[in-house]
Scaffold this motif. Structure first.
Motif, PDB file in Angstrom:
ATOM      1  N   ASP A 173       0.077  -9.270  -1.053  1.00 48.88           N
ATOM      2  CA  ASP A 173      -1.221  -9.815  -0.647  1.00 48.88           C
ATOM      3  C   ASP A 173      -1.954 -10.321  -1.891  1.00 48.88           C
ATOM      4  O   ASP A 173      -1.401 -10.336  -2.989  1.00 48.88           O
ATOM      5  CB  ASP A 173      -2.051  -8.758   0.093  1.00 48.88           C
TER       6      ASP A 173
ATOM      7  N   ASP B 104      -0.139  -2.634   0.866  1.00 45.25           N
ATOM      8  CA  ASP B 104      -1.515  -3.119   0.891  1.00 45.25           C
ATOM      9  C   ASP B 104      -2.203  -2.710  -0.419  1.00 45.25           C
ATOM     10  O   ASP B 104      -2.195  -1.538  -0.793  1.00 45.25           O
ATOM     11  CB  ASP B 104      -2.253  -2.519   2.090  1.00 45.25           C
TER      12      ASP B 104
ATOM     13  N   GLU C 163      -4.827   0.045  -0.212  1.00 45.36           N
ATOM     14  CA  GLU C 163      -4.196   1.354  -0.006  1.00 45.36           C
ATOM     15  C   GLU C 163      -3.574   1.859  -1.308  1.00 45.36           C
ATOM     16  O   GLU C 163      -3.578   3.057  -1.593  1.00 45.36           O
ATOM     17  CB  GLU C 163      -3.130   1.262   1.091  1.00 45.36           C
TER      18      GLU C 163
END
Length: 363
Positions: A246, A341, A344
């Motif tokens: 990401d 992520d 996270e």
């Protein structure tokens, strides 16, 4: 039965330590190499304490080992102040010589050697010199600048001639993981900054440019990729970019980081952490005592990573900073599909530092 025998060079670094945990927990016979013994909660391993700049010592020790099947080279030499050394010839030459000092005897004395993995980064695309094409791809021609990456890559390719082993190069984006006192890991720097802000009733402000689009990579993800590359045909003699999968901006993740550390965020504030943090040693000592942390001095925690923080945070940069994003399509197409992520990741890593009593759980 062990999967193989791997020697992890630079095992106290952010990537090396994650790899140590990964390979030990996955059933490998592991030898770690670094000047001090690394922490590992996953099981037992053999450790060799050595200075890789000492050629004769390296030759004596590593010539006596004959059953290595894999090498993961993550060692790195950086100068005090970090950034200027990236452009200096002697720093580049030292990094080459360190690799030569261990790879020469290992390649000569280990006929069963199968694979060597080592690291580069986005400096391969010249990100420390100029803006880069988006997305940066491994297939593009070598960026025209001096870099120890090229010295090491050319050396490994030359050493490999007439041998049966293969190599893989990984080019990670900003790496985060469990290590401290190292050259480039922002997790302890952010955590220390938060703890000092909390102790002094100072807002936890982002200390740079919070609007730049970035990519991160968890060192644990790199470790998984290194194990994948150890046996995967598609990884042989290949270069791969690697990220979490990401993108982020510091402004968008700062609230998550603040919540993870239990501090109140403030407005952005240009703070040069490389100058400010070393002055807070007395406050850090009081935090260590107050929260019963491991007795690490502030200088032992920082390494050179506070200079890296200024660089990654865009401290003092007035003009717009162009995003430096890479393509990870090649790695996915080769068969490695893991991702994480980024928010996270921050939560998990800050929690790990707190559980290990390196950073405080703030009240």
């Amino acid at each position: 039965m062990k999967k193989g025998k791997i020697i992890i060079v630079g095992a106290t670094g952010v990537i090396g330590n994650a790899a140590l945990e990964r390979f030990v927990s996955s059933g490998w016979d592991v030898i770690s190499v670094s000047r001090r013994k690394p922490e590992c909660k996953s099981g037992s391993f053999k450790h060799i304490s050595i200075d890789l700049t000492k050629k004769n010592e390296c030759n004596k020790i590593f010539s006596s080992i004959s059953d290595i099947t894999h090498v993961l080279y993550t060692a790195l030499f950086e100068k005090p102040g970090l950034i200027l050394g990236w452009y200096e010839e002697d720093q580049m030459q030292t990094n080459l010589e360190m690799m030569q000092n261990i790879m020469e005897p290992i390649s000569a004395s280990n006929p069963g050697l199968k694979h060597v993995s080592f690291l580069q980064g986005t400096k391969a695309y010249g990100v420390h010199h100029h803006s880069i094409s988006i997305p940066a791809k491994e297939s593009r021609s070598r960026d025209d600048h001096e870099n120890f990456y090229w010295f090491q890559e050319d050396y490994i390719k030359s050493l490999q001639k007439d041998s049966n082993w293969t190599w893989t190069i990984f080019r990670p984006q900003i790496v985060f993981g469990y290590s401290y006192g190292t050259a480039m890991n922002l997790i302890p720097i952010i955590g220390i900054y938060a703890a000092i802000c909390n102790e002094t009733k100072k807002p936890f402000s982002f200390p740079g440019r919070s609007d730049v689009i970035l990519e991160a990579v968890d060192a644990r993800l790199i470790a998984k990729a290194c194990e994948w590359a150890a046996f995967n045909k598609e990884s042989e003699n290949q270069i791969f970019n690697i990220t979490n999968g990401d993108v982020f901006t510091w402004g968008d993740v700062w609230s998550t980081i603040s919540q993870s550390l239990n501090v109140s965020p403030g407005p952005d504030d240009q703070i040069q952490l490389s100058a400010w943090l070393p002055k807070q040693s007395k406050i850090w000592e009081s935090i260590v005592d107050k929260y019963d942390l491991k007795k690490n001095k502030l200088s032992e925690m920082l390494g050179e990573s506070h200079y890296y923080a200024d660089f990654c945070f865009g401290h003092g940069v007035a003009e717009n900073i162009k995003a430096a994003l890479v393509s990870t399509i090649k790695l996915r197409q080769a068969g490695f599909h893991e991702c994480i992520d980024t928010e996270e990741m921050f939560k998990e890593l800050f929690n790990e530092f707190q559980e290990r009593k390196i950073l405080p759980k703030l009240n």
